[in-house]
Write an enzyme that holds these catalytic residues in place. Structure first.
Site, PDB file in Angstrom:
ATOM      1  N   ASP A  91      -0.274  15.930   4.492  1.00  0.00           N
ATOM      2  CA  ASP A  91      -1.384  15.348   3.735  1.00  0.00           C
ATOM      3  C   ASP A  91      -2.605  15.101   4.620  1.00  0.00           C
ATOM      4  O   ASP A  91      -3.681  14.774   4.109  1.00  0.00           O
ATOM      5  CB  ASP A  91      -0.965  14.078   2.996  1.00  0.00           C
ATOM      6  CG  ASP A  91      -0.591  12.921   3.899  1.00  0.00           C
ATOM      7  OD1 ASP A  91      -0.446  13.123   5.117  1.00  0.00           O
ATOM      8  OD2 ASP A  91      -0.438  11.792   3.379  1.00  0.00           O
ATOM      9  N   ARG A  92      -2.483  15.284   5.927  1.00  0.00           N
ATOM     10  CA  ARG A  92      -3.623  15.150   6.835  1.00  0.00           C
ATOM     11  C   ARG A  92      -3.900  16.485   7.519  1.00  0.00           C
ATOM     12  O   ARG A  92      -3.028  17.341   7.630  1.00  0.00           O
ATOM     13  CB  ARG A  92      -3.366  14.071   7.889  1.00  0.00           C
ATOM     14  CG  ARG A  92      -3.178  12.690   7.286  1.00  0.00           C
ATOM     15  CD  ARG A  92      -3.090  11.637   8.358  1.00  0.00           C
ATOM     16  NE  ARG A  92      -2.765  10.343   7.773  1.00  0.00           N
ATOM     17  CZ  ARG A  92      -3.121   9.182   8.308  1.00  0.00           C
ATOM     18  NH1 ARG A  92      -3.803   9.155   9.423  1.00  0.00           N
ATOM     19  NH2 ARG A  92      -2.789   8.055   7.724  1.00  0.00           N
ATOM     20  N   ARG A 104       7.327   1.361   3.740  1.00  0.00           N
ATOM     21  CA  ARG A 104       7.456   2.116   4.983  1.00  0.00           C
ATOM     22  C   ARG A 104       8.038   1.198   6.036  1.00  0.00           C
ATOM     23  O   ARG A 104       7.604   0.060   6.188  1.00  0.00           O
ATOM     24  CB  ARG A 104       6.117   2.683   5.458  1.00  0.00           C
ATOM     25  CG  ARG A 104       6.273   3.655   6.630  1.00  0.00           C
ATOM     26  CD  ARG A 104       4.976   4.357   6.962  1.00  0.00           C
ATOM     27  NE  ARG A 104       4.522   5.207   5.863  1.00  0.00           N
ATOM     28  CZ  ARG A 104       3.399   5.938   5.895  1.00  0.00           C
ATOM     29  NH1 ARG A 104       2.616   5.896   6.952  1.00  0.00           N
ATOM     30  NH2 ARG A 104       3.074   6.686   4.866  1.00  0.00           N
ATOM     31  N   THR A 108       0.830  -1.191   0.000  1.00  0.00           N
ATOM     32  CA  THR A 108       0.000   0.000   0.000  1.00  0.00           C
ATOM     33  C   THR A 108       0.872   1.251   0.000  1.00  0.00           C
ATOM     34  O   THR A 108       1.640   1.490   0.926  1.00  0.00           O
ATOM     35  CB  THR A 108      -0.920   0.019   1.235  1.00  0.00           C
ATOM     36  OG1 THR A 108      -1.745  -1.128   1.184  1.00  0.00           O
ATOM     37  CG2 THR A 108      -1.785   1.261   1.236  1.00  0.00           C
ATOM     38  N   SER A 147       5.210  10.016   6.673  1.00  0.00           N
ATOM     39  CA  SER A 147       3.999  10.696   7.120  1.00  0.00           C
ATOM     40  C   SER A 147       4.046  10.978   8.622  1.00  0.00           C
ATOM     41  O   SER A 147       4.905  11.718   9.083  1.00  0.00           O
ATOM     42  CB  SER A 147       2.774   9.866   6.736  1.00  0.00           C
ATOM     43  OG  SER A 147       1.589  10.572   6.969  1.00  0.00           O
ATOM     44  N   HIS A 148       3.146  10.368   9.397  1.00  0.00           N
ATOM     45  CA  HIS A 148       3.024  10.669  10.824  1.00  0.00           C
ATOM     46  C   HIS A 148       3.641   9.576  11.699  1.00  0.00           C
ATOM     47  O   HIS A 148       3.364   9.537  12.903  1.00  0.00           O
ATOM     48  CB  HIS A 148       1.542  10.836  11.178  1.00  0.00           C
ATOM     49  CG  HIS A 148       0.715   9.648  10.766  1.00  0.00           C
ATOM     50  ND1 HIS A 148       0.321   9.437   9.468  1.00  0.00           N
ATOM     51  CD2 HIS A 148       0.246   8.590  11.480  1.00  0.00           C
ATOM     52  CE1 HIS A 148      -0.377   8.320   9.402  1.00  0.00           C
ATOM     53  NE2 HIS A 148      -0.428   7.779  10.604  1.00  0.00           N
TER      54      HIS A 148
END
Length: 581
Positions: A319-320, A53, A49, A149-150
């Protein structure tokens, strides 16, 4: 150390270009830590996905320079096989502010250039949504963002967009994974960025690229303060009076977030100085995710200092979007479902009648679908993840029903087709514009939320991860063999099993489900209740998403209904858990 592990280790050391990770493995070998070495070589970091990561470290199960080079080579070779003009169209590459992101991005560019693929590489850190935007802007063959990301500081990632600007979906994910595996058996060629630039294989993306995105946001009809739909007149926006506190969460969002807000007339924006600059150590938060307890503490303190109505944050790659709204003397976080419902309603009222296609996921609230139906729109549902939300949107939209908005409960939102991925920057702007609009009308976010609840029912959603007893049977199989007739005194109206693609109703009817196969069970209950269960295939645990819908009596306040709904939800979860093995 067994001979097979020794061969794997020596082969890796011979290829690894990074002295630091070579030394890390050699020290493990010298210290006799065979178990740790075996774990490092137990397969490869899985490409799935959105790409890769994982934790940064040495060996094929970690993020490191060799894994990045092998991944870039596999991706590049796959693009060349799939797209005849991949070399010319090229790849857009950006990266966040994590400790290794710049180096990994440059390595990616060096490998792709050596394959003859043109690279457009951001010179500095870049919000993730801009790379998705850049794929469309340049009509590139693909896009790559080096970001985790986070996730915590020790992680990094390699996120891939396909030529349509959306995250990859099957069959490309498995195709790329196979190409990476093949590339990992060969020596990977690299070209210096200086040589790549001289040969026309590298174009640096500077400030003008960022400004191109900024202009596109300015020109988007959906991101204007005034309504597009002339049949829905409204009071002018009150942007200048709205005070907003903002945090970039030690990420890359601050410059663009502040610019977009200023362009739209929001001049009272107070950024948390301690979190404004990119810092891969994330020193002021335990976990750089706005959903985590305490992560929003500094931006809420900033809001209190200035009397701001909103305390907003982007996650580190922007992106969030997260927001806490002033309520009395304090601030209350809105859930992703609440923000999704509010933005969905706002945009549905704002958009022309031919642009009312909205989307959400199987674990998000069903409230958006009801709002869309009331507005004459259509709502589709996908598996979790923006790769599904945006790719399905492209397939579903047409001249008479263009895509408008999609969201998932984990704080991801996208508005229109400017970016075919979640975009925390445009979501921040739209939420600020909606708040200013409500303020100008003498209303508020909380009043608007109450109006939606009164019209469609108070939708309460919770997510719970349940650890089962180690001796418990395989939970997925057990659930399929023990279908309940009721859950927490609510009748089971239907059970949707995405593993076999069927929905079975209580009266015996069976429907086919047009969703990709996934180990997910959805129990639709009477009174608007719902349980979505995602069993773990490897551990005795499940993730459950609960929904209740509570009607509000005319004489009942929202606070009273919320208290009643919370108590019912607590009982709902307890009774469902008690029914499990």
């Amino acid at each position: 150390m067994d001979s097979r592990l020794a061969m794997q280790l020596n082969a890796w050391l011979a290829m690894d270009p990074d002295p630091k990770t070579r030394q890390e493995l050699q020290q493990l070998q010298q210290q006799g830590k065979d178990d740790e070495l075996a774990a490092r070589f137990a397969g490869r970091l899985a490409f799935g996905t959105a790409g890769l990561r994982g934790k940064v470290g040495a060996g094929p199960t970690c993020m490191n320079q060799l894994v990045i080079r092998q991944t870039a080579a596999g991706l590049g070779q796959y693009l060349q096989r799939q797209l005849a003009d991949a070399d010319k169209r090229g790849v857009v590459i950006g990266y966040d502010g994590r400790l290794d992101s710049r180096r990994f991005a440059h390595d990616t560019a060096a490998v792709l250039a050596a394959l003859g693929i043109k690279v457009r590489l951001t010179r500095e850190v870049c919000p993730t949504p801009l790379v998705a935007y850049g794929v469309k802007l340049f009509q590139a063959a693909a896009g790559i963002v080096v970001t985790a990301s986070h996730n915590p500081p020790q992680y990094n990632g390699f996120k891939v967009y396909w030529e349509n600007g959306a995250q990859i979906i099957p069959p490309h994910d498995s195709g790329i994974a196979a190409a990476i595996l093949q590339a990992s058996t060969t020596n990977i060629a690299v070209m210096s960025l200086t040589d790549a630039q001289q040969q026309g294989l590298l174009q640096w993306l500077d400030e003008d690229f960022h400004q191109h995105y900024r202009k596109a946001v300015q020109n988007s009809p959906l991101l204007q303060a005034s309504f597009v739909n002339a049949s829905s007149p409204t009071a002018p926006s009150n942007a200048a009076a709205l005070k907003i506190a903002y945090s970039a969460m030690h990420g890359v969002g601050a410059p663009m977030a502040k610019a977009l807000l200023a362009d739209a007339g929001f001049h009272q924006v107070y950024s948390v100085a301690a979190q404004e600059q990119p810092d891969g150590h994330f020193p002021t938060v335990n976990f750089p995710n706005p959903e985590e307890p305490g992560a929003m503490a500094l931006v809420i303190d900033e809001a209190k200092r200035h009397g701001a109505l909103l305390a907003c944050a982007n996650d580190p790659d922007a992106d969030r979007f997260a927001v806490a709204v002033k309520r009395g003397d304090d601030y209350q976080m809105l859930s992703g479902d609440q923000v999704g419902a509010l933005l969905g309603h706002y945009l549905l009222q704002k958009a022309p009648l031919t642009q009312r296609l909205v989307g959400t996921t199987i674990v998000s609230s069903s409230l958006l679908a009801k709002i869309a139906e009331a507005a004459g729109g259509a709502c589709y549902t996908t598996l979790t993840g923006f790769k599904w939300l945006t790719n399905v949107a492209m397939a579903k939209q047409g001249p008479q029903q263009r895509f408008l908005f999609a969201y998932e409960e984990a704080l991801g939102y996208t508005i229109g087709d400017l970016v075919w991925d979640k975009d925390g920057l445009s979501a921040l702007l739209a939420f600020a514009q909606m708040t200013a609009q409500l303020t100008a009308q003498g209303s508020s976010i909380w009043q608007q939320l109450e109006r939606l609840y009164r019209a469609h029912g108070l939708h309460l959603n919770r997510q719970v991860s349940l650890a089962l007893q180690p001796e418990s049977p395989a939970i997925g199989n057990w659930l399929r063999q023990h279908v309940p007739r009721t859950i927490a005194s609510m009748e089971v109206l239907s059970v949707t099993d995405l593993q076999c693609g069927q929905r079975r109703f209580a009266d015996g009817r069976v429907d086919s489900i047009a969703l990709p196969a996934s180990d997910v069970l959805i129990y639709q209950l009477s009174q608007g209740g719902r349980v979505v269960v995602r069993p773990s295939g490897t551990e005795p645990k499940i993730k459950c998403y609960y929904q209740l819908v509570e009607p509000l009596a005319a004489e009942e306040s929202l606070a009273q209904a919320q208290t009643r709904a919370d108590a019912r939800m607590d009982a709902f979860i307890r009774q469902h858990q008690a029914s499990l093995p």
